[in-house]
Scaffold this motif. Structure first.
Motif, short mmCIF file in Angstrom:
data_model
loop_
_atom_site.label_atom_id
_atom_site.label_comp_id
_atom_site.label_asym_id
_atom_site.label_seq_id
_atom_site.Cartn_x
_atom_site.Cartn_y
_atom_site.Cartn_z
N UNK A 162 25.71 37.43 49.79
CA UNK A 162 26.40 38.07 48.47
C UNK A 162 25.43 38.72 47.60
N UNK A 163 24.36 37.93 47.55
CA UNK A 163 23.24 38.50 46.56
C UNK A 163 22.56 39.61 47.01
N UNK A 164 22.52 39.69 48.49
CA UNK A 164 21.86 40.61 49.08
C UNK A 164 22.63 42.07 49.13
N UNK A 165 23.91 41.79 49.27
CA UNK A 165 24.93 42.72 48.91
C UNK A 165 25.03 43.36 47.41
N UNK A 221 30.19 38.65 40.27
CA UNK A 221 31.14 39.53 40.78
C UNK A 221 32.67 39.18 40.30
N UNK A 222 33.43 39.98 39.64
CA UNK A 222 34.57 40.00 39.31
C UNK A 222 35.54 39.94 40.38
N UNK A 223 36.99 39.78 40.28
CA UNK A 223 37.97 39.70 41.43
C UNK A 223 37.85 41.05 42.24
N UNK A 224 37.83 41.97 41.39
CA UNK A 224 37.91 43.39 42.13
C UNK A 224 36.67 43.86 43.04
N UNK A 225 35.46 43.45 42.42
CA UNK A 225 34.06 43.17 43.32
C UNK A 225 34.14 42.48 44.35
N UNK A 226 34.76 41.27 44.28
CA UNK A 226 34.62 40.08 45.11
C UNK A 226 35.58 40.68 46.22
N UNK A 227 36.53 41.18 45.97
CA UNK A 227 37.78 41.81 47.16
C UNK A 227 36.99 42.77 47.65
N UNK A 270 33.55 43.36 48.26
CA UNK A 270 32.77 42.65 48.95
C UNK A 270 33.32 42.08 50.33
N UNK A 271 34.39 41.24 50.28
CA UNK A 271 35.15 40.61 51.22
C UNK A 271 35.60 41.65 52.21
N UNK A 272 36.19 42.59 51.77
CA UNK A 272 36.70 43.96 52.67
C UNK A 272 35.54 44.31 53.69
N UNK A 273 34.37 44.71 52.94
CA UNK A 273 33.25 45.07 53.83
C UNK A 273 32.69 44.04 54.71
N UNK A 274 32.71 42.67 54.32
CA UNK A 274 32.21 41.78 55.27
C UNK A 274 33.35 41.23 56.34
N UNK A 275 34.48 41.62 56.15
CA UNK A 275 35.55 41.02 56.90
C UNK A 275 36.03 39.70 56.48
N UNK A 276 35.86 39.35 55.10
CA UNK A 276 36.18 37.83 54.99
C UNK A 276 37.37 37.78 53.92
#
Length: 239
Positions: A205-208, A225-231, A233-239
């Protein structure tokens, strides 16, 4: 004499922890309620020392007492020499020197023997002596620096493989030690699963986040990260 057995860490655990910085580990453990896990004082004595991981093999010194802290004590069955011969391969020797900085706990010969035995590193809140020779052994060392006088000039060695304090941290035999350029961190055995679970993900996460900052992103909502940023991040990393 304490005979606590030092068990080897699973190579997969070592490999995972070698990819997690001490800074990240302190944050993971802070979230678990632990604040006193970073040892104050020990610093890498060679700048390029690799991150080192191993179970703690503890050694304890107390203040020097003239009838005990003598060169003759080095031949005692309860001596630093005997302790070195009890160290298993892969351990990290953690030496409680009470922060004394005018007497070197170990020198080049003891460190050479430790290197031969496969000891992963030496960590102390005190100092070492014969620094050029110590570095020449290849043994990674974290200490407060160096001093010419021998240990008996200021300390009495009393035992190994018992609970100690090093740099303000309580260290028990078989605790996990991780050391890098930021210093030395202790992981209690019971909290190792939490570090293994959350540490690598925090590093990702911190690298991203760093990538986003380098692209000009502002910090609010990004770090943390707020909820939108976390979403995103997860979309980009398939999480």
């Amino acid at each position: 004499m304490t005979t606590t057995t030092t068990t080897l860490l699973d190579p997969a655990v070592v490999a995972t922890l070698q990819g997690v910085s001490t800074a990240t580990i302190t944050t993971v453990l802070l979230k678990q309620g632990l604040r006193r896990v970073w040892m104050r004082g020990p610093k890498p004595q060679r700048p390029e020392q690799p991150r080192t991981v191993g179970r703690a093999f503890t050694l304890r010194f107390v203040p020097a007492r003239e009838d005990l802290a003598t060169p003759a004590s080095w031949a005692s069955p309860r001596s630093t020499r005997a302790a070195v011969e009890a160290m298993p391969a892969g351990c990290v020797a953690v030496i409680d020197a009470m922060g004394v900085t005018d007497a070197g706990v170990f020198g080049d010969i003891l460190c050479a023997r430790m290197a031969q035995r496969g000891v992963a590193a030496l960590v102390t809140d005190g100092v070492v002596r014969d620094l050029a020779g110590v570095l020449g052994t290849g043994l990674p060392v974290w200490s407060q620096g160096t001093a010419a006088p021998a240990s008996v000039a200021g300390l009495t060695f009393v035992n190994w493989q018992e609970p100690v304090g090093c740099g303000g941290v309580a260290v028990f035999p078989n605790d996990i030690v991780v050391a890098d350029g930021d210093g030395v961190v202790l992981i209690p055995e019971a909290l190792l699963p939490a570090v293994l679970e959350h540490g690598p993900e925090q590093e990702r996460q911190e690298a991203w986040i760093m990538e986003q900052v380098q692209r000009g992103a502002t910090l609010p909502g990004l770090y943390p990260m707020d909820a939108a940023t976390l979403a995103r991040y997860r979309a980009e990393h398939g999480g």
